[in-house]
Scaffold this motif. Structure first.
Motif, PDB file in Angstrom:
ATOM      1  N   GLN A 590       0.816  -1.221   0.000  1.00 55.53           N
ATOM      2  CA  GLN A 590       0.000   0.000   0.000  1.00 55.53           C
ATOM      3  C   GLN A 590       0.844   1.263   0.000  1.00 55.53           C
ATOM      4  OE1 GLN A 590      -3.386   0.207   2.643  1.00 55.53           O
ATOM      5  NE2 GLN A 590      -3.461  -2.017   2.862  1.00 55.53           N
ATOM      6  N   SER A 591       2.045   1.206   0.599  1.00 56.17           N
ATOM      7  CA  SER A 591       2.871   2.409   0.706  1.00 56.17           C
ATOM      8  C   SER A 591       3.409   2.870  -0.641  1.00 56.17           C
ATOM      9  CB  SER A 591       4.040   2.159   1.658  1.00 56.17           C
ATOM     10  OG  SER A 591       4.879   1.126   1.159  1.00 56.17           O
ATOM     11  N   ARG A 592       3.293   2.059  -1.687  1.00 56.11           N
ATOM     12  CA  ARG A 592       3.747   2.464  -3.021  1.00 56.11           C
ATOM     13  C   ARG A 592       2.623   3.056  -3.863  1.00 56.11           C
ATOM     14  NH1 ARG A 592       7.796  -2.555  -4.791  1.00 56.11           N
ATOM     15  NH2 ARG A 592       9.332  -2.217  -3.125  1.00 56.11           N
ATOM     16  N   PHE A 593       1.447   3.180  -3.272  1.00 60.05           N
ATOM     17  CA  PHE A 593       0.292   3.725  -3.980  1.00 60.05           C
ATOM     18  C   PHE A 593      -0.208   4.970  -3.261  1.00 60.05           C
ATOM     19  CE2 PHE A 593       0.346  -0.725  -5.115  1.00 60.05           C
ATOM     20  CZ  PHE A 593      -0.029  -0.754  -6.456  1.00 60.05           C
ATOM     21  N   CYS A 594      -0.911   5.798  -3.993  1.00 60.15           N
ATOM     22  CA  CYS A 594      -1.628   6.900  -3.355  1.00 60.15           C
ATOM     23  C   CYS A 594      -2.668   6.318  -2.406  1.00 60.15           C
ATOM     24  CB  CYS A 594      -2.309   7.778  -4.410  1.00 60.15           C
ATOM     25  SG  CYS A 594      -1.167   8.524  -5.595  1.00 60.15           S
ATOM     26  N   ILE A 595      -3.020   7.086  -1.388  1.00 57.62           N
ATOM     27  CA  ILE A 595      -3.976   6.621  -0.388  1.00 57.62           C
ATOM     28  C   ILE A 595      -5.329   6.314  -1.040  1.00 57.62           C
ATOM     29  CG2 ILE A 595      -5.352   7.384   1.598  1.00 57.62           C
ATOM     30  CD1 ILE A 595      -2.553   6.562   2.359  1.00 57.62           C
ATOM     31  N   ASN A 596      -5.894   5.177  -0.650  1.00 65.06           N
ATOM     32  CA  ASN A 596      -7.214   4.755  -1.151  1.00 65.06           C
ATOM     33  C   ASN A 596      -7.271   4.761  -2.674  1.00 65.06           C
ATOM     34  OD1 ASN A 596      -8.138   4.593   1.543  1.00 65.06           O
ATOM     35  ND2 ASN A 596      -8.679   6.757   1.541  1.00 65.06           N
ATOM     36  N   SER A 597      -6.186   4.306  -3.296  1.00 63.40           N
ATOM     37  CA  SER A 597      -6.099   4.368  -4.750  1.00 63.40           C
ATOM     38  C   SER A 597      -5.230   3.230  -5.259  1.00 63.40           C
ATOM     39  CB  SER A 597      -5.503   5.717  -5.175  1.00 63.40           C
ATOM     40  OG  SER A 597      -5.163   5.721  -6.546  1.00 63.40           O
ATOM     41  N   HIS A 598      -5.410   2.898  -6.539  1.00 66.19           N
ATOM     42  CA  HIS A 598      -4.546   1.925  -7.208  1.00 66.19           C
ATOM     43  C   HIS A 598      -3.534   2.632  -8.096  1.00 66.19           C
ATOM     44  CE1 HIS A 598      -7.877  -1.397  -6.824  1.00 66.19           C
ATOM     45  NE2 HIS A 598      -7.375  -1.011  -5.650  1.00 66.19           N
ATOM     46  N   ASN A 599      -3.329   3.932  -7.823  1.00 67.08           N
ATOM     47  CA  ASN A 599      -2.404   4.743  -8.620  1.00 67.08           C
ATOM     48  C   ASN A 599      -1.013   4.702  -7.996  1.00 67.08           C
ATOM     49  OD1 ASN A 599      -2.505   6.870 -10.922  1.00 67.08           O
ATOM     50  ND2 ASN A 599      -1.248   7.826  -9.332  1.00 67.08           N
ATOM     51  N   LEU A 600      -0.044   4.134  -8.725  1.00 64.63           N
ATOM     52  CA  LEU A 600       1.327   4.054  -8.220  1.00 64.63           C
ATOM     53  C   LEU A 600       1.910   5.445  -7.997  1.00 64.63           C
ATOM     54  CD1 LEU A 600       3.153   1.278 -10.301  1.00 64.63           C
ATOM     55  CD2 LEU A 600       2.816   1.300  -7.824  1.00 64.63           C
ATOM     56  N   LEU A 601       2.746   5.579  -6.970  1.00 66.14           N
ATOM     57  CA  LEU A 601       3.474   6.818  -6.760  1.00 66.14           C
ATOM     58  C   LEU A 601       4.519   6.995  -7.857  1.00 66.14           C
ATOM     59  CD1 LEU A 601       4.023   6.606  -2.894  1.00 66.14           C
ATOM     60  CD2 LEU A 601       2.335   7.994  -4.109  1.00 66.14           C
ATOM     61  N   GLY A 602       4.944   8.226  -8.054  1.00 66.39           N
ATOM     62  CA  GLY A 602       5.861   8.532  -9.143  1.00 66.39           C
ATOM     63  C   GLY A 602       7.170   7.770  -9.065  1.00 66.39           C
ATOM     64  N   GLU A 603       7.747   7.628  -7.880  1.00 66.92           N
ATOM     65  CA  GLU A 603       9.034   6.940  -7.728  1.00 66.92           C
ATOM     66  C   GLU A 603       8.939   5.480  -8.156  1.00 66.92           C
ATOM     67  OE1 GLU A 603      11.976   7.818  -7.151  1.00 66.92           O
ATOM     68  OE2 GLU A 603      11.940   9.768  -6.147  1.00 66.92           O
ATOM     69  N   GLU A 604       7.851   4.828  -7.830  1.00 68.11           N
ATOM     70  CA  GLU A 604       7.700   3.425  -8.225  1.00 68.11           C
ATOM     71  C   GLU A 604       7.366   3.309  -9.704  1.00 68.11           C
ATOM     72  OE1 GLU A 604       7.927  -0.647  -7.758  1.00 68.11           O
ATOM     73  OE2 GLU A 604       8.547   0.976  -6.405  1.00 68.11           O
ATOM     74  N   ALA A 605       6.598   4.236 -10.235  1.00 63.65           N
ATOM     75  CA  ALA A 605       6.238   4.204 -11.654  1.00 63.65           C
ATOM     76  C   ALA A 605       7.470   4.357 -12.535  1.00 63.65           C
ATOM     77  CB  ALA A 605       5.221   5.306 -11.963  1.00 63.65           C
ATOM     78  N   ILE A 606       8.372   5.294 -12.178  1.00 64.60           N
ATOM     79  CA  ILE A 606       9.572   5.488 -12.998  1.00 64.60           C
ATOM     80  C   ILE A 606      10.516   4.300 -12.874  1.00 64.60           C
ATOM     81  CG2 ILE A 606      10.977   6.717 -11.269  1.00 64.60           C
ATOM     82  CD1 ILE A 606      11.955   8.536 -13.508  1.00 64.60           C
ATOM     83  N   LYS A 607      10.568   3.693 -11.707  1.00 65.07           N
ATOM     84  CA  LYS A 607      11.405   2.500 -11.528  1.00 65.07           C
ATOM     85  C   LYS A 607      10.956   1.381 -12.456  1.00 65.07           C
ATOM     86  CE  LYS A 607      12.159  -1.243  -8.208  1.00 65.07           C
ATOM     87  NZ  LYS A 607      11.925  -1.718  -6.822  1.00 65.07           N
ATOM     88  N   GLN A 608       9.662   1.098 -12.476  1.00 62.73           N
ATOM     89  CA  GLN A 608       9.163   0.011 -13.324  1.00 62.73           C
ATOM     90  C   GLN A 608       9.327   0.349 -14.797  1.00 62.73           C
ATOM     91  OE1 GLN A 608       5.276  -1.410 -12.071  1.00 62.73           O
ATOM     92  NE2 GLN A 608       5.830  -1.351  -9.894  1.00 62.73           N
ATOM     93  N   ARG A 609       9.168   1.623 -15.125  1.00 60.59           N
ATOM     94  CA  ARG A 609       9.369   2.049 -16.518  1.00 60.59           C
ATOM     95  C   ARG A 609      10.822   1.846 -16.941  1.00 60.59           C
ATOM     96  NH1 ARG A 609       7.615   7.036 -15.922  1.00 60.59           N
ATOM     97  NH2 ARG A 609       9.496   8.264 -16.351  1.00 60.59           N
ATOM     98  N   HIS A 610      11.737   2.227 -16.087  1.00 66.23           N
ATOM     99  CA  HIS A 610      13.159   2.092 -16.408  1.00 66.23           C
ATOM    100  C   HIS A 610      13.598   0.629 -16.455  1.00 66.23           C
ATOM    101  CE1 HIS A 610      14.440   6.481 -15.288  1.00 66.23           C
ATOM    102  NE2 HIS A 610      13.691   6.405 -16.367  1.00 66.23           N
ATOM    103  N   LEU A 611      13.074  -0.190 -15.558  1.00 65.29           N
ATOM    104  CA  LEU A 611      13.435  -1.615 -15.587  1.00 65.29           C
ATOM    105  C   LEU A 611      13.028  -2.248 -16.913  1.00 65.29           C
ATOM    106  CD1 LEU A 611      12.578  -2.782 -11.938  1.00 65.29           C
ATOM    107  CD2 LEU A 611      14.856  -2.521 -12.951  1.00 65.29           C
ATOM    108  N   ARG A 612      11.888  -1.861 -17.433  1.00 66.89           N
ATOM    109  CA  ARG A 612      11.456  -2.391 -18.736  1.00 66.89           C
ATOM    110  C   ARG A 612      12.421  -1.938 -19.833  1.00 66.89           C
ATOM    111  NH1 ARG A 612       6.264  -0.947 -16.551  1.00 66.89           N
ATOM    112  NH2 ARG A 612       5.015  -2.830 -16.162  1.00 66.89           N
ATOM    113  N   LEU A 613      12.801  -0.663 -19.797  1.00 60.81           N
ATOM    114  CA  LEU A 613      13.729  -0.144 -20.799  1.00 60.81           C
ATOM    115  C   LEU A 613      15.111  -0.782 -20.676  1.00 60.81           C
ATOM    116  CD1 LEU A 613      12.720   3.637 -20.656  1.00 60.81           C
ATOM    117  CD2 LEU A 613      12.302   2.054 -22.553  1.00 60.81           C
ATOM    118  N   LEU A 614      15.447  -1.268 -19.502  1.00 63.36           N
ATOM    119  CA  LEU A 614      16.734  -1.924 -19.282  1.00 63.36           C
ATOM    120  C   LEU A 614      16.699  -3.413 -19.612  1.00 63.36           C
ATOM    121  CD1 LEU A 614      17.636  -0.103 -15.952  1.00 63.36           C
ATOM    122  CD2 LEU A 614      18.911   0.061 -18.101  1.00 63.36           C
ATOM    123  N   GLY A 615      15.545  -3.890 -20.071  1.00 61.54           N
ATOM    124  CA  GLY A 615      15.461  -5.263 -20.537  1.00 61.54           C
ATOM    125  C   GLY A 615      14.752  -6.231 -19.619  1.00 61.54           C
TER     126      GLY A 615
END
Length: 652
Positions: A590-615
């Motif tokens: 839950q700490s990686r999402f906005c409160i009462n939401s399924h929206n990822l926080l920016g830090e986690e979103a960019i991490k997952q985006r970069h991991l995909r770009l890194l293969g």
């Protein structure tokens, strides 16, 4: 109670008929100030005369206080103050008006002219009535810019007669008359250094020394001293010491608020006055429902300043009470309330809903600092309120040119932190780019770095400004190069490397790069990770086939990593040869999402985006998909579908 007579208004002579009006009598006498004859509409008595720069401009000093001048009276011009309430004057119904009727009439008047005309019709009044008249004048004539009609008030003969008598007969005034007059004159911005104000303040302090003041009087004097002398006033401590001996339970809300304000400037030394504060906090808890928006805001601010973190019941009650006041708070009051919410860690869904109703309707009239504080509150509490964020975006697009650099950052950073793009995102970031081009050099280095870093979190790339960020001079200004700063710089550099291949500007030197990004201690849900690992063990049979909390060469840490060979078989986690695919499991609590939401926080979103770009093949395991899976078998089946939707095998 002292009585102010009509004769004292007239500053009478034996030849002046008692029946004439005040203004007629005063206007017939002429006086000379500095050898210059006053105009015919001025009093012969040396009243508090206004000093002019020219005929239409008053002299203001000391924070726009009005400076007044006075000339000594001759013997036959002495002002007389009639006797106390036992005076026979009161028995004459033709000259005396009952106080209740007086104040009812006074409060119905809406201009200073009406008030002065009303006072001119009276033969005698008590000092309480006279001070009440000054207070009413301050109410109807003052606005945010000061006195609306300086000449009409300060040159009026009735006003000057009242001021004269309050100054020279201050020792004969009742406590109420003295202190009400003092507060009214402060509100009218009469110069605190004038002899009038000095006389009233001196009399008030003398009565304080003699112990003659009630709780109400002490609070009125304290409020006046805070306004006139500020936090450094040593007499405030003396007033607080008197208040300690009083029964807190009997104080009115206004009195309670005043003492909190005085304690803010007298009780900064740790535990000092904590016993009084404990009693006040307990008493305030019982009157929370009676508090106005202003009083609620002041008390919350005082609790923050006085570090009253232990009084959770009072803080909670005040925060809940503040919900109904949201539409009525001034900008500064709402800022105080939000700061208290942040300081005490309070969050209330109903309060957020009240903000969501209020902010969109008021966005174009709210002060930018207030909106910035609302955005900060949402950001720190991880509240993704689309109505508030959408309204803030519109406000920024409309008025960003007049914002301070801190306010600009305050509006924009929450969008990146909470990973949200409003419907007007295109216009929002065009406006931001325009503002940055015009005012880039005005930003403090850390503020600019935070702002641009927040942009890349939501895939808005500030490539035009990165040469400045990566320049040696700018990097030198980021004093200390603390871990947070170097992490932000590294992530900016990694972003343009992975997502902006066209960028050909300066690079970030290795000495400014971190080996691994900071990961907040709370970002990894250890309990959730343990459940996933148990499910994987059930699925893959052996612990050697996956690794957890794996550091990568690309600064990020992967929650769980699984390696596959070319044929899709799972390899031991320690094996480095023949690795064809890498799967990164992101176990998002839950700490990686906005409160009462399924929206990822920016830090986690960019991490997952970069991991995909890194293969990496990124597989998200969000808490809300597995919280209902109670058995190991169900967890294994879920992971099978998520990680290997078609088939899987083990390499032996």
């Amino acid at each position: 109670m002292a009585l102010i007579s009509r004769k004292s208004f007239q500053f009478y002579s034996s030849s002046a008929p008692a029946s004439r009006s005040i203004l007629m009598t005063l206007s017939k006498r002429l006086s000379f100030i500095s050898g210059q004859q006053k105009p015919q509409n001025c009093s012969s008595v040396a009243m508090r005369m206004l000093c002019f720069k020219d005929k239409s401009q008053y002299m203001f000093c000391r924070k726009n206080h009005v400076q007044l001048w006075i000339q000594s009276l001759s013997v036959n011009e002495t002002v007389h103050l009639c006797g106390d309430s036992g005076s026979s004057t009161k028995s004459n119904n033709n000259v005396w008006m009952d106080e209740q009727l007086f104040f009812k009439k006074l409060n119905s008047l809406c201009t200073s002219k009406e008030i002065f005309d009303f006072l001119s019709s009276l033969e005698v009044m008590s000092d309480t009535m006279a001070s009440g008249a000054l207070q009413r004048i301050s109410e109807v004539e003052m606005d945010d810019n000061g006195l609306k009609n300086p000449e009409g008030v300060l040159e009026n003969e009735v006003f000057r007669a009242l001021c004269f008598q309050f100054e020279f007969e201050s020792s004969k005034l009742s406590n109420t008359g003295l202190l009400n007059a003092l507060q009214a004159l402060i509100k009218l911005r009469i110069d605190p250094q004038s002899t009038l104000m000095a006389s009233l303040l001196s009399e008030g302090k003398e009565r304080l020394d003699k112990g003659q003041l009630t709780v109400k009087n002490l609070c009125a004097l304290g409020e006046s001293l805070l306004e006139v002398e500020g936090p450094s006033c040593v007499t405030l401590e003396q007033i607080v010491n008197h208040m300690q001996a009083k029964d807190v339970e009997k104080w009115s809300p206004r009195e309670m608020v005043t003492v909190y304000k005085m304690l803010q400037v007298t009780a900064r030394e740790g535990e000092r006055y904590q016993d009084l504060l404990n009693r006040m906090n307990s008493a305030t808890l019982t009157i929370v429902s009676q508090l106005s928006p202003k009083f609620t805001s002041i008390i919350l601010n005082s609790l923050v300043v006085l570090h009253q973190t232990q009084d959770i019941p009072l803080v909670t009650a005040l925060c809940r009470h503040s919900v109904k006041h949201v539409p009525y708070f001034t900008g500064d009051e709402l800022v105080n309330v939000l700061e208290a919410f942040l300081c005490f860690g309070h969050r209330d869904q109903i309060f957020t809903e009240a903000l969501e109703t209020h902010v969109p309707k008021s966005i174009f009239t709210m002060h930018p600092q207030t909106v910035s504080k609302v955005m900060q509150y949402c950001c720190q509490k991880m509240i993704l309120s689309k109505p508030i964020f959408d309204a803030a975006a519109e406000g920024f697009i409309s008025d960003a040119d007049r914002f301070t650099t801190d306010q600009i950052a305050g509006y924009i950073i929450p969008f990146g932190t909470l990973n949200y793009l409003p419907p007007s995102a295109s216009a929002l970031f065009q406006k931001l780019e325009t503002v940055l081009h015009a005012r880039l050099s005005h930003f403090q280095p850390h503020t600019l770095l935070n702002l641009l870093h927040s942009c890349v979190l939501i895939q808005r790339y500030p490539v035009n400004f990165l040469p400045k960020i990566f320049s040696p001079y700018f990097l030198q200004q980021l004093q200390g190069k603390e871990q947070t700063v170097t992490s932000q710089l590294t992530q900016l550099f990694l972003t343009v490397t992975l997502e902006c291949p066209f960028y050909e500007g300066p690079k970030l030197l290795p000495k400014y790069q971190v080996k691994a990004f900071l990961r907040p201690h709370s970002s990894l849900d250890v309990h959730l990770l343990k459940r996933v690992k148990t499910g994987l063990l059930c699925l893959l049979k052996k612990r050697i086939y996956f690794a957890s909390e794996v550091s990568t060469p690309y600064f990020y840490t992967v929650d769980i990593e699984i390696k596959l060979d070319e044929e899709g078989f799972v390899l031991p986690a320690a094996q480095c040869e023949e690795v064809h695919r890498r799967i990164a499991l992101c176990v998002d609590g839950q700490s990686r999402f906005c409160i009462n939401s399924h929206n990822l926080l920016g830090e986690e979103a960019i991490k997952q985006r970069h991991l995909r770009l890194l293969g990496y093949e990124v597989v998200q395991i969000p808490f809300f998909e597995i919280e209902s899976l109670q058995s190991c078998r169900k967890m294994a089946d879920y992971l099978h579908r998520k990680i290997f939707p078609h088939t899987y095998g083990l390499s032996c």
